[in-house]
Design a protein around this motif. Sequence first.
Motif, PDB file in Angstrom:
ATOM      1  N   LEU A 123       0.967  -1.031  -0.072  1.00 40.75           N
ATOM      2  CA  LEU A 123      -0.138  -0.007  -0.061  1.00 40.75           C
ATOM      3  C   LEU A 123       1.026   1.350   0.068  1.00 40.75           C
ATOM      4  O   LEU A 123       0.323   2.377   0.054  1.00 40.75           O
ATOM      5  N   ASP A 124       2.140   1.189   0.114  1.00 39.75           N
ATOM      6  CA  ASP A 124       3.004   2.378   0.318  1.00 39.75           C
ATOM      7  C   ASP A 124       2.667   3.487  -0.696  1.00 39.75           C
ATOM      8  O   ASP A 124       2.796   4.637  -0.499  1.00 39.75           O
ATOM      9  N   GLY A 125       2.604   2.950  -1.955  1.00 44.02           N
ATOM     10  CA  GLY A 125       2.660   4.219  -3.198  1.00 44.02           C
ATOM     11  C   GLY A 125       1.608   5.167  -3.008  1.00 44.02           C
ATOM     12  O   GLY A 125       1.322   6.250  -3.254  1.00 44.02           O
ATOM     13  N   GLY A 126       0.279   4.598  -2.762  1.00 38.42           N
ATOM     14  CA  GLY A 126      -1.047   5.297  -2.978  1.00 38.42           C
ATOM     15  C   GLY A 126      -1.394   5.941  -1.515  1.00 38.42           C
ATOM     16  O   GLY A 126      -2.913   6.388  -1.474  1.00 38.42           O
ATOM     17  N   LEU A 127      -0.736   6.101  -0.590  1.00 38.42           N
ATOM     18  CA  LEU A 127      -1.514   6.483   0.814  1.00 38.42           C
ATOM     19  C   LEU A 127      -1.104   7.992   1.028  1.00 38.42           C
ATOM     20  O   LEU A 127      -0.057   8.347   0.573  1.00 38.42           O
ATOM     21  N   THR A 128      -2.054   8.763   1.718  1.00 40.21           N
ATOM     22  CA  THR A 128      -1.819  10.025   1.985  1.00 40.21           C
ATOM     23  C   THR A 128      -1.020   9.925   3.450  1.00 40.21           C
ATOM     24  O   THR A 128      -0.835   8.747   3.975  1.00 40.21           O
ATOM     25  N   GLU A 129      -0.575  11.188   3.956  1.00 39.62           N
ATOM     26  CA  GLU A 129       0.259  10.902   5.272  1.00 39.62           C
ATOM     27  C   GLU A 129      -0.674  10.489   6.490  1.00 39.62           C
ATOM     28  O   GLU A 129      -0.307   9.602   7.089  1.00 39.62           O
ATOM     29  N   ASP A 130      -1.940  10.923   6.332  1.00 44.52           N
ATOM     30  CA  ASP A 130      -2.780  10.510   7.408  1.00 44.52           C
ATOM     31  C   ASP A 130      -2.900   8.813   7.333  1.00 44.52           C
ATOM     32  O   ASP A 130      -2.991   8.159   8.490  1.00 44.52           O
ATOM     33  N   GLU A 131      -3.243   8.426   5.975  1.00 45.42           N
ATOM     34  CA  GLU A 131      -3.453   7.041   5.891  1.00 45.42           C
ATOM     35  C   GLU A 131      -2.282   6.126   6.383  1.00 45.42           C
ATOM     36  O   GLU A 131      -2.471   4.979   7.017  1.00 45.42           O
ATOM     37  N   HIS A 132      -1.166   6.595   6.005  1.00 42.24           N
ATOM     38  CA  HIS A 132       0.007   5.990   6.427  1.00 42.24           C
ATOM     39  C   HIS A 132       0.276   5.973   7.940  1.00 42.24           C
ATOM     40  O   HIS A 132       0.646   4.803   8.505  1.00 42.24           O
ATOM     41  N   GLU A 133       0.068   6.905   8.392  1.00 42.09           N
ATOM     42  CA  GLU A 133       0.137   7.064   9.981  1.00 42.09           C
ATOM     43  C   GLU A 133      -0.947   6.054  10.455  1.00 42.09           C
ATOM     44  O   GLU A 133      -0.700   5.224  11.578  1.00 42.09           O
ATOM     45  N   MET A 134      -2.253   5.962  10.050  1.00 42.88           N
ATOM     46  CA  MET A 134      -3.306   5.083  10.526  1.00 42.88           C
ATOM     47  C   MET A 134      -2.724   3.633  10.323  1.00 42.88           C
ATOM     48  O   MET A 134      -2.735   2.962  11.501  1.00 42.88           O
ATOM     49  N   HIS A 135      -2.287   3.395   9.164  1.00 42.33           N
ATOM     50  CA  HIS A 135      -1.935   1.924   8.883  1.00 42.33           C
ATOM     51  C   HIS A 135      -0.595   1.496   9.770  1.00 42.33           C
ATOM     52  O   HIS A 135      -0.462   0.525  10.172  1.00 42.33           O
ATOM     53  N   ALA A 136       0.192   2.672  10.043  1.00 42.40           N
ATOM     54  CA  ALA A 136       1.407   2.091  10.928  1.00 42.40           C
ATOM     55  C   ALA A 136       1.001   1.934  12.541  1.00 42.40           C
ATOM     56  O   ALA A 136       1.626   1.034  12.985  1.00 42.40           O
ATOM     57  N   TRP A 137      -0.232   2.849  13.049  1.00 36.25           N
ATOM     58  CA  TRP A 137      -0.618   2.558  14.305  1.00 36.25           C
ATOM     59  C   TRP A 137      -1.239   1.130  14.377  1.00 36.25           C
ATOM     60  O   TRP A 137      -1.070   0.656  15.358  1.00 36.25           O
ATOM     61  N   ILE A 138      -2.039   0.791  13.419  1.00 38.37           N
ATOM     62  CA  ILE A 138      -2.668  -0.535  13.246  1.00 38.37           C
ATOM     63  C   ILE A 138      -1.718  -1.539  13.251  1.00 38.37           C
ATOM     64  O   ILE A 138      -1.570  -2.491  14.141  1.00 38.37           O
ATOM     65  N   ALA A 139      -0.599  -1.378  12.557  1.00 39.12           N
ATOM     66  CA  ALA A 139       0.739  -2.456  12.608  1.00 39.12           C
ATOM     67  C   ALA A 139       1.384  -2.421  13.915  1.00 39.12           C
ATOM     68  O   ALA A 139       1.895  -3.476  14.093  1.00 39.12           O
ATOM     69  N   ALA A 140       1.461  -1.553  14.641  1.00 43.06           N
ATOM     70  CA  ALA A 140       2.235  -1.512  16.000  1.00 43.06           C
ATOM     71  C   ALA A 140       1.675  -2.208  16.810  1.00 43.06           C
ATOM     72  O   ALA A 140       2.207  -2.822  17.792  1.00 43.06           O
ATOM     73  N   SER A 141       0.469  -2.798  16.976  1.00 43.42           N
ATOM     74  CA  SER A 141       0.046  -3.571  17.986  1.00 43.42           C
ATOM     75  C   SER A 141      -1.044  -4.641  17.092  1.00 43.42           C
ATOM     76  O   SER A 141      -2.067  -4.170  16.482  1.00 43.42           O
ATOM     77  N   ALA A 142      -1.099  -5.951  17.749  1.00 37.89           N
ATOM     78  CA  ALA A 142      -2.035  -6.882  17.048  1.00 37.89           C
ATOM     79  C   ALA A 142      -3.248  -6.585  17.651  1.00 37.89           C
ATOM     80  O   ALA A 142      -4.497  -6.902  17.003  1.00 37.89           O
ATOM     81  N   GLU A 143      -3.624  -5.715  18.726  1.00 36.22           N
ATOM     82  CA  GLU A 143      -4.807  -5.380  19.053  1.00 36.22           C
ATOM     83  C   GLU A 143      -5.407  -3.978  18.468  1.00 36.22           C
ATOM     84  O   GLU A 143      -6.637  -3.706  18.554  1.00 36.22           O
ATOM     85  N   ASN A 144      -4.554  -3.572  17.579  1.00 39.17           N
ATOM     86  CA  ASN A 144      -4.998  -2.143  17.167  1.00 39.17           C
ATOM     87  C   ASN A 144      -6.197  -2.358  15.869  1.00 39.17           C
ATOM     88  O   ASN A 144      -6.874  -1.350  15.729  1.00 39.17           O
ATOM     89  N   ALA A 145      -6.082  -3.404  15.295  1.00 41.67           N
ATOM     90  CA  ALA A 145      -7.094  -3.589  14.148  1.00 41.67           C
ATOM     91  C   ALA A 145      -8.608  -3.671  14.891  1.00 41.67           C
ATOM     92  O   ALA A 145      -9.538  -3.162  14.365  1.00 41.67           O
ATOM     93  N   HIS A 146      -8.610  -4.357  15.906  1.00 49.16           N
ATOM     94  CA  HIS A 146      -9.799  -4.752  16.476  1.00 49.16           C
ATOM     95  C   HIS A 146     -10.204  -3.381  17.226  1.00 49.16           C
ATOM     96  O   HIS A 146     -11.326  -3.012  17.357  1.00 49.16           O
ATOM     97  N   ALA A 147      -8.999  -2.484  17.712  1.00 47.07           N
ATOM     98  CA  ALA A 147      -9.531  -1.266  18.393  1.00 47.07           C
ATOM     99  C   ALA A 147     -10.154  -0.177  17.326  1.00 47.07           C
ATOM    100  O   ALA A 147     -11.215   0.223  17.703  1.00 47.07           O
ATOM    101  N   LEU A 148      -9.619  -0.188  16.244  1.00 46.17           N
ATOM    102  CA  LEU A 148     -10.315   0.704  14.991  1.00 46.17           C
ATOM    103  C   LEU A 148     -11.852  -0.062  14.949  1.00 46.17           C
ATOM    104  O   LEU A 148     -12.579   0.755  14.451  1.00 46.17           O
ATOM    105  N   PHE A 149     -11.884  -1.107  14.631  1.00 51.33           N
ATOM    106  CA  PHE A 149     -13.154  -1.567  14.454  1.00 51.33           C
ATOM    107  C   PHE A 149     -14.184  -1.186  15.461  1.00 51.33           C
ATOM    108  O   PHE A 149     -15.241  -0.758  15.253  1.00 51.33           O
ATOM    109  N   ARG A 150     -13.709  -1.405  16.743  1.00 46.81           N
ATOM    110  CA  ARG A 150     -14.750  -1.185  17.899  1.00 46.81           C
ATOM    111  C   ARG A 150     -15.020   0.417  17.943  1.00 46.81           C
ATOM    112  O   ARG A 150     -16.247   0.729  17.957  1.00 46.81           O
ATOM    113  N   GLU A 151     -14.320   1.083  17.562  1.00 46.31           N
ATOM    114  CA  GLU A 151     -14.367   2.740  16.937  1.00 46.31           C
ATOM    115  C   GLU A 151     -15.221   3.109  16.256  1.00 46.31           C
ATOM    116  O   GLU A 151     -16.129   3.704  16.410  1.00 46.31           O
ATOM    117  N   GLY A 152     -15.228   2.184  15.073  1.00 47.44           N
ATOM    118  CA  GLY A 152     -16.009   2.304  14.028  1.00 47.44           C
ATOM    119  C   GLY A 152     -17.426   1.919  14.289  1.00 47.44           C
ATOM    120  O   GLY A 152     -18.570   2.490  13.978  1.00 47.44           O
TER     121      GLY A 152
END
Length: 183
Positions: A123-152
Amino acid sequence: MPQFYLRRFACADDANKVRVVERHGDIVAIDRKSIDRIGYEDALHAYVQDGVPRSIEGPINQAIETPFSNSATWKMIAEGSFASLSEVDRIPIYGFARHLQRRNLETLRFIEAESARFADGQLDGGLTEDEHEMHAWIAASAENAHALFREGALDTAIPEDAGAINVMVCRSPIPLRTSTNPT
């Protein structure tokens, strides 16, 4: 899936059951299942925070599903008074449909799949800076994908352009099967 929503598809002779189609190998069977035993996945909205098991089911029910099920909009839908629906009912219907889509297991699987693509460098080529930061945050912890899902799933905000969204309510004499989007 909220039980009050599933009740719209209840069997004529039993308000607590719905017809389901199940596949067992090459055999397709139509059966009746109790509404309180289908449409959910154990611990889908469960998580552990600071060593304490938690769930967002209560807040989802309190903030979104119960208010909608008690609304004048849902009452008109449940009673089949579709002609009584007006312009003011469009946003509540849209908001509830949006909620059903965001709390759906497929949404969590999409977040997890996109996170895996990010981790693989796809995904590196087509991401905005905000999207890149979000994906980096999700990747930082195994629990972050579920945390984003719960927030949504708990998000009740309606987009600013929601007034331009078209909502159509259709009535069918037969139950309709849906994919991941509510019908």
